[in-house]
Design an enzyme around this catalytic site. Structure first.
Site, PDB file in Angstrom:
ATOM      1  N   ARG A  89       0.806  -1.226   0.000  1.00 12.94           N
ATOM      2  CA  ARG A  89       0.000   0.000   0.000  1.00 12.94           C
ATOM      3  C   ARG A  89       0.835   1.269   0.000  1.00 12.94           C
ATOM      4  NH1 ARG A  89      -2.157  -1.227   6.101  1.00 12.94           N
ATOM      5  NH2 ARG A  89      -0.298  -0.616   7.263  1.00 12.94           N
ATOM      6  N   ASN A 157       8.637  -7.438   5.397  1.00 10.28           N
ATOM      7  CA  ASN A 157       9.618  -6.752   6.240  1.00 10.28           C
ATOM      8  C   ASN A 157       9.629  -7.286   7.667  1.00 10.28           C
ATOM      9  OD1 ASN A 157      11.737  -4.849   6.070  1.00 10.28           O
ATOM     10  ND2 ASN A 157      10.538  -3.359   7.253  1.00 10.28           N
ATOM     11  N   ARG A 158       9.023  -8.438   7.882  1.00 10.36           N
ATOM     12  CA  ARG A 158       9.159  -9.219   9.115  1.00 10.36           C
ATOM     13  C   ARG A 158       9.691 -10.613   8.814  1.00 10.36           C
ATOM     14  NH1 ARG A 158       7.798  -4.807  10.047  1.00 10.36           N
ATOM     15  NH2 ARG A 158       6.326  -4.000  11.595  1.00 10.36           N
ATOM     16  N   TYR A 213       4.416   5.830   6.087  1.00  7.46           N
ATOM     17  CA  TYR A 213       4.672   7.259   6.083  1.00  7.46           C
ATOM     18  C   TYR A 213       5.085   7.672   7.489  1.00  7.46           C
ATOM     19  CZ  TYR A 213      -0.037   7.356   8.178  1.00  7.46           C
ATOM     20  OH  TYR A 213      -1.113   7.133   8.987  1.00  7.46           O
ATOM     21  N   GLU A 285      10.812   6.412   6.160  1.00  2.00           N
ATOM     22  CA  GLU A 285       9.351   6.504   6.060  1.00  2.00           C
ATOM     23  C   GLU A 285       9.033   7.851   5.418  1.00  2.00           C
ATOM     24  OE1 GLU A 285       7.077   4.254   6.900  1.00  2.00           O
ATOM     25  OE2 GLU A 285       8.271   2.788   8.039  1.00  2.00           O
TER      26      GLU A 285
END
Length: 319
Positions: A89, A157-158, A213, A285
């Protein structure tokens, strides 16, 4: 040939269905591109600049889409790796990667200080998730791999092997949650592709993983508050990125570890990168606006990302 349309409008400056496409047929900074459109543009860049651009697949996604990297200035020794849109997303990461590629390839004279680097950029490492976020669920985060109990998706990202098994929160082990870390370390083909890219280029001076973000720039570790070894260079690089954004874009980014500024996370690309010895491993971010934004912000946000990565690359390259 893919259908080069988006939201009822052609993203091509000249819509050609029969002839081969050139880079001048694309206006990639005005639209949110599809996976097929992104692929076609990357291939057109390689055709137009064969001495400066190499496009190759670094692996395939769960749904068997090729994951493409673009290497710019392949004969340079100092390497910078950029990944974007690991979380489906987070479109501004992808559009900013597209902007960076566009500028480095098509306007190199505007950035003479950046021509000293070999750039390896992966603008869409989670193509299945991105397409799902584009067509079905704008807020989808994970990839699209089938999981236990009929659930779908792993947070890439884990999922990296370094400190994957560190338990931080219940959501990370729940397949229904958006931060689900996967059934095992490095279980996902997209993770494997990125990990292999990092390992093959572990002499790189900088790795930057772009997200959104919040206006943060992170350095290791992400999984703990304990200080990472040999992390001073990464701290200096992160600070240089924040300073460049403040100077050129008048936006203020906070610098620190994820645990200091937001929350801890295990199994991240940034921590895996630091564990294999890349000089500076950073996660950013981008923006403060949220996941959705208008296409007229593609260029301004791209300029912000390029200002940061340019300063970070130069800082990372210094002894």
């Amino acid at each position: 040939m893919p259908n080069f349309t988006f939201s009822g409008n052609s993203y091509l400056s000249v819509h050609k269905r029969q002839a081969a496409l050139s880079v001048d047929d694309f206006n990639v900074l005005d639209f949110f591109l599809t996976y097929d459109e992104t692929t076609a543009w990357l291939q057109a860049l390689q055709a137009a600049y064969p001495d400066r651009v190499v496009v190759e697949s670094i692996g395939a996604s769960v749904e068997e889409r090729d994951i493409y990297s673009i290497t710019i200035n392949p004969n340079q020794e100092q390497t910078v790796i950029i990944t974007a849109n690991v979380h489906a997303r987070e479109w501004v990461a992808m559009t900013s990667a597209i902007y960076i590629i566009h500028e480095l390839v098509r306007n190199p004279d505007s950035y003479p200080e950046l021509t000293q680097f070999k750039w390896i950029i992966v603008p869409m490492p989670n193509p299945d998730g991105y397409e799902y976020s584009r067509l079905e669920n704008r807020y989808w985060r994970k990839n699209r791999s089938p999981q236990a109990g009929g659930t779908v998706g792993v947070d890439l990202n884990r999922n990296f092997e370094f400190q994957w098994d560190v338990f931080i929160k219940n959501e990370d082990i729940d397949p229904t949650e958006e931060t689900y870390r996967g059934p095992s370390a490095g279980s996902e083909p997209e993770t494997k592709a990125l990990a292999n890219l990092i390992l093959l280029n572990n002499a790189a001076v900088l790795y930057l993983d772009m997200h959104s973000y919040g206006q943060y720039i992170f350095y290791p570790w992400g999984y703990t508050d304990d200080p990472a070894p040999n992390v001073q260079k990464a701290k200096d690089v992160a600070a240089a990125g924040a300073e460049a954004i403040s100077y050129s874009r008048h936006e203020n980014y906070r610098v620190g570890t994820p645990g200091e500024l937001l929350y801890k996370a295990s199994g991240s690309a940034m921590d895996f990168c630091h564990s294999v010895g890349i000089r500076a491993c950073i996660s950013i971010e981008l923006t403060k606006e949220g996941f959705e934004f208008n296409t007229n912000q593609i260029i301004p946000y791209g300029m912000e990302a390029l200002a940061a990565v340019g300063a970070m690359a130069e800082t990372a390259a210094r002894p």
